[in-house]
Design a protein around this motif. Structure first.
Motif, mmCIF file in Angstrom:
data_model
loop_
_atom_site.group_PDB
_atom_site.id
_atom_site.type_symbol
_atom_site.label_atom_id
_atom_site.label_comp_id
_atom_site.label_asym_id
_atom_site.label_seq_id
_atom_site.Cartn_x
_atom_site.Cartn_y
_atom_site.Cartn_z
ATOM 1 N N ASN A 112 -21.167 -16.388 -18.976
ATOM 2 C CA ASN A 112 -21.371 -17.802 -18.644
ATOM 3 C C ASN A 112 -22.744 -18.281 -19.095
ATOM 4 O O ASN A 112 -22.900 -19.405 -19.580
ATOM 5 C CB ASN A 112 -21.220 -18.017 -17.139
ATOM 6 N N GLY A 113 -23.732 -17.418 -18.930
ATOM 7 C CA GLY A 113 -25.083 -17.788 -19.345
ATOM 8 C C GLY A 113 -25.185 -18.014 -20.836
ATOM 9 O O GLY A 113 -25.840 -18.957 -21.300
ATOM 10 N N LEU A 114 -24.520 -17.161 -21.611
ATOM 11 C CA LEU A 114 -24.546 -17.305 -23.066
ATOM 12 C C LEU A 114 -23.939 -18.634 -23.511
ATOM 13 O O LEU A 114 -24.414 -19.262 -24.455
ATOM 14 C CB LEU A 114 -23.797 -16.144 -23.726
ATOM 15 N N GLN A 115 -22.881 -19.067 -22.811
ATOM 16 C CA GLN A 115 -22.239 -20.335 -23.177
ATOM 17 C C GLN A 115 -23.130 -21.525 -22.836
ATOM 18 O O GLN A 115 -22.934 -22.627 -23.371
ATOM 19 C CB GLN A 115 -20.891 -20.487 -22.454
ATOM 20 N N SER A 116 -24.097 -21.321 -21.951
ATOM 21 C CA SER A 116 -24.954 -22.419 -21.498
ATOM 22 C C SER A 116 -26.309 -22.466 -22.196
ATOM 23 O O SER A 116 -27.139 -23.313 -21.876
ATOM 24 C CB SER A 116 -25.176 -22.301 -19.980
ATOM 25 N N LEU A 117 -26.526 -21.551 -23.140
ATOM 26 C CA LEU A 117 -27.784 -21.574 -23.882
ATOM 27 C C LEU A 117 -27.878 -22.839 -24.725
ATOM 28 O O LEU A 117 -26.865 -23.361 -25.198
ATOM 29 C CB LEU A 117 -27.883 -20.353 -24.792
ATOM 30 N N PRO A 118 -29.089 -23.343 -24.958
ATOM 31 C CA PRO A 118 -29.246 -24.488 -25.869
ATOM 32 C C PRO A 118 -28.704 -24.144 -27.253
ATOM 33 O O PRO A 118 -28.741 -22.976 -27.675
ATOM 34 C CB PRO A 118 -30.762 -24.689 -25.899
ATOM 35 N N PRO A 119 -28.174 -25.115 -27.977
ATOM 36 C CA PRO A 119 -27.556 -24.861 -29.292
ATOM 37 C C PRO A 119 -28.480 -24.161 -30.282
ATOM 38 O O PRO A 119 -28.016 -23.408 -31.145
ATOM 39 C CB PRO A 119 -27.190 -26.263 -29.786
ATOM 40 N N GLU A 120 -29.783 -24.406 -30.171
ATOM 41 C CA GLU A 120 -30.719 -23.839 -31.147
ATOM 42 C C GLU A 120 -31.099 -22.394 -30.854
ATOM 43 O O GLU A 120 -31.826 -21.752 -31.623
ATOM 44 C CB GLU A 120 -31.990 -24.693 -31.211
ATOM 45 N N SER A 121 -30.624 -21.833 -29.733
ATOM 46 C CA SER A 121 -31.046 -20.482 -29.353
ATOM 47 C C SER A 121 -30.562 -19.457 -30.373
ATOM 48 O O SER A 121 -29.399 -19.449 -30.765
ATOM 49 C CB SER A 121 -30.529 -20.138 -27.958
ATOM 50 N N ASP A 122 -31.468 -18.597 -30.772
ATOM 51 C CA ASP A 122 -31.185 -17.580 -31.790
ATOM 52 C C ASP A 122 -31.203 -16.179 -31.195
ATOM 53 O O ASP A 122 -30.384 -15.335 -31.523
ATOM 54 C CB ASP A 122 -32.204 -17.689 -32.919
ATOM 55 N N ARG A 123 -32.155 -15.942 -30.303
ATOM 56 C CA ARG A 123 -32.288 -14.652 -29.630
ATOM 57 C C ARG A 123 -32.485 -14.889 -28.136
ATOM 58 O O ARG A 123 -33.052 -15.899 -27.734
ATOM 59 C CB ARG A 123 -33.460 -13.851 -30.214
ATOM 60 N N VAL A 124 -32.024 -13.923 -27.349
ATOM 61 C CA VAL A 124 -32.082 -14.100 -25.902
ATOM 62 C C VAL A 124 -32.484 -12.791 -25.235
ATOM 63 O O VAL A 124 -32.064 -11.711 -25.639
ATOM 64 C CB VAL A 124 -30.719 -14.586 -25.353
ATOM 65 N N LEU A 125 -33.328 -12.903 -24.221
ATOM 66 C CA LEU A 125 -33.633 -11.790 -23.335
ATOM 67 C C LEU A 125 -32.804 -11.959 -22.066
ATOM 68 O O LEU A 125 -32.644 -13.076 -21.571
ATOM 69 C CB LEU A 125 -35.120 -11.757 -22.973
ATOM 70 N N THR A 178 -39.644 -19.619 -23.503
ATOM 71 C CA THR A 178 -39.760 -21.084 -23.512
ATOM 72 C C THR A 178 -38.681 -21.770 -22.684
ATOM 73 O O THR A 178 -38.765 -22.985 -22.446
ATOM 74 C CB THR A 178 -39.654 -21.614 -24.952
ATOM 75 N N TRP A 179 -37.650 -21.029 -22.259
ATOM 76 C CA TRP A 179 -36.518 -21.618 -21.532
ATOM 77 C C TRP A 179 -35.928 -20.546 -20.639
ATOM 78 O O TRP A 179 -35.834 -19.378 -21.020
ATOM 79 C CB TRP A 179 -35.483 -22.114 -22.538
ATOM 80 N N ILE A 180 -35.523 -20.923 -19.419
ATOM 81 C CA ILE A 180 -35.007 -19.961 -18.453
ATOM 82 C C ILE A 180 -33.667 -20.446 -17.899
ATOM 83 O O ILE A 180 -33.544 -21.592 -17.462
ATOM 84 C CB ILE A 180 -35.995 -19.776 -17.277
ATOM 85 N N GLY A 181 -32.671 -19.578 -17.920
ATOM 86 C CA GLY A 181 -31.376 -19.863 -17.300
ATOM 87 C C GLY A 181 -31.135 -18.871 -16.170
ATOM 88 O O GLY A 181 -31.353 -17.668 -16.330
ATOM 89 N N ILE A 182 -30.712 -19.372 -15.009
ATOM 90 C CA ILE A 182 -30.448 -18.513 -13.850
ATOM 91 C C ILE A 182 -28.971 -18.610 -13.514
ATOM 92 O O ILE A 182 -28.464 -19.693 -13.203
ATOM 93 C CB ILE A 182 -31.288 -18.937 -12.632
ATOM 94 N N MET A 183 -28.254 -17.484 -13.579
ATOM 95 C CA MET A 183 -26.835 -17.472 -13.241
ATOM 96 C C MET A 183 -26.671 -17.067 -11.784
ATOM 97 O O MET A 183 -27.070 -15.963 -11.390
ATOM 98 C CB MET A 183 -26.069 -16.495 -14.135
ATOM 99 N N GLY A 184 -26.121 -17.950 -10.992
ATOM 100 C CA GLY A 184 -25.951 -17.674 -9.578
ATOM 101 C C GLY A 184 -24.717 -18.356 -9.021
ATOM 102 O O GLY A 184 -23.942 -18.975 -9.751
ATOM 103 N N GLN A 185 -24.543 -18.235 -7.709
ATOM 104 C CA GLN A 185 -23.453 -18.908 -7.030
ATOM 105 C C GLN A 185 -23.950 -20.256 -6.503
ATOM 106 O O GLN A 185 -25.084 -20.359 -6.040
ATOM 107 C CB GLN A 185 -22.920 -18.051 -5.879
ATOM 108 N N PRO A 186 -23.105 -21.292 -6.562
ATOM 109 C CA PRO A 186 -23.532 -22.638 -6.161
ATOM 110 C C PRO A 186 -24.140 -22.710 -4.762
ATOM 111 O O PRO A 186 -25.039 -23.522 -4.516
ATOM 112 C CB PRO A 186 -22.236 -23.444 -6.247
#
Length: 231
Positions: free
Chosen positions: A87-100, A45-53
């Motif tokens: 860094n990605g974990l710190q940027s997850l939405p507050p309600e996130s419980d599990r992450v792939l 339901t939500w996607i975070g991409i960790m990259g260089q600016p």
């Protein structure tokens, strides 16, 4: 289910001066194939991409071209995969419980694999996608002398996605930073902290594109998939 995609690497082993996820496969960037599978997943339901600016404008263009319906957040990556995931974990939405967590370079992973992983993660604290090893593996020393031949039936080749309870993985990353652990995947942090990691059987075609040969194999696999769909 939330998904983090480490995408801060370079294309050095591909012989490229740019992020390898921006290289094209059947006229689409590698990252595009990964995002398309995530979009097709019924659980993500939500996607975070960790990259260089420097790569963010290209990432934004890929997301726009795909017309994704799921929210995508671009996150500053680190010098290593481990730092990027932190860094990605710190940027997850507050309600996130599990992450792939899925390496962007494994651009052939299917939506079905994401869904199977997400469903399995509802019943365990941590998991990795893996496939049984087919080759005989040799343990060698620094002189390349064989020292051991492990029992092949106990060996599995790790892939991604890997999945975890968010709070547990955050604690593992914090402990890793405090103790100076350097690992190549998040499952290794879980293991070092004494936490169980379950295996979910992966896909033979879920290869990691690292070299030009991998890129050629990926193209062959995608063309075969297209032929199968057209029949």
């Amino acid at each position: 289910m939330h998904l983090l995609i480490p995408a801060a690497g370079s294309g050095r082993r591909m012989g490229s001066q740019r992020n390898k996820l921006l290289l094209t496969l059947l006229e689409k960037p590698l990252l595009s194939w990964t995002l398309a599978a995530a979009e097709a997943s019924g659980h993500i339901t939500w996607i975070g991409i960790m990259g260089q600016p420097d790569d963010f404008p290209d990432f934004e263009a890929i997301v726009s071209d795909l017309s994704l319906t799921k929210p995508v957040k671009l996150i500053q990556g680190g010098a290593t995969r481990q730092e990027s995931v932190y860094n990605g974990l710190q940027s997850l939405p507050p309600e996130s419980d599990r992450v792939l967590i899925h390496d962007g370079a494994r651009c052939l992973a299917t939506a079905e694999l994401f869904d199977r992983s997400a469903e399995a993660l509802l019943t365990c604290p941590g998991l990795i996608v893996a496939i049984p090893v087919k080759d005989t593996i040799k343990v060698v020393d620094e002189r390349r002398i064989v020292r051991d031949t492990p029992e092949r039936s106990n060996l599995w080749a790790a892939q991604t996605p890997q999945g975890f309870e968010v709070q547990l993985l955050k604690k593992c990353h914090e402990e890793g930073r405090e103790k100076g652990w350097e690992v190549t995947d998040d499952a290794a942090l879980f293991e070092k902290c004494g936490l169980p990691v379950q295996i979910v059987e992966g896909e033979e075609t879920n290869l990691k594109v690292t070299t030009p040969v991998d890129l050629a194999l990926a193209e062959f696999i995608l063309r075969q998939r297209t032929l199968t769909v057209d029949r």
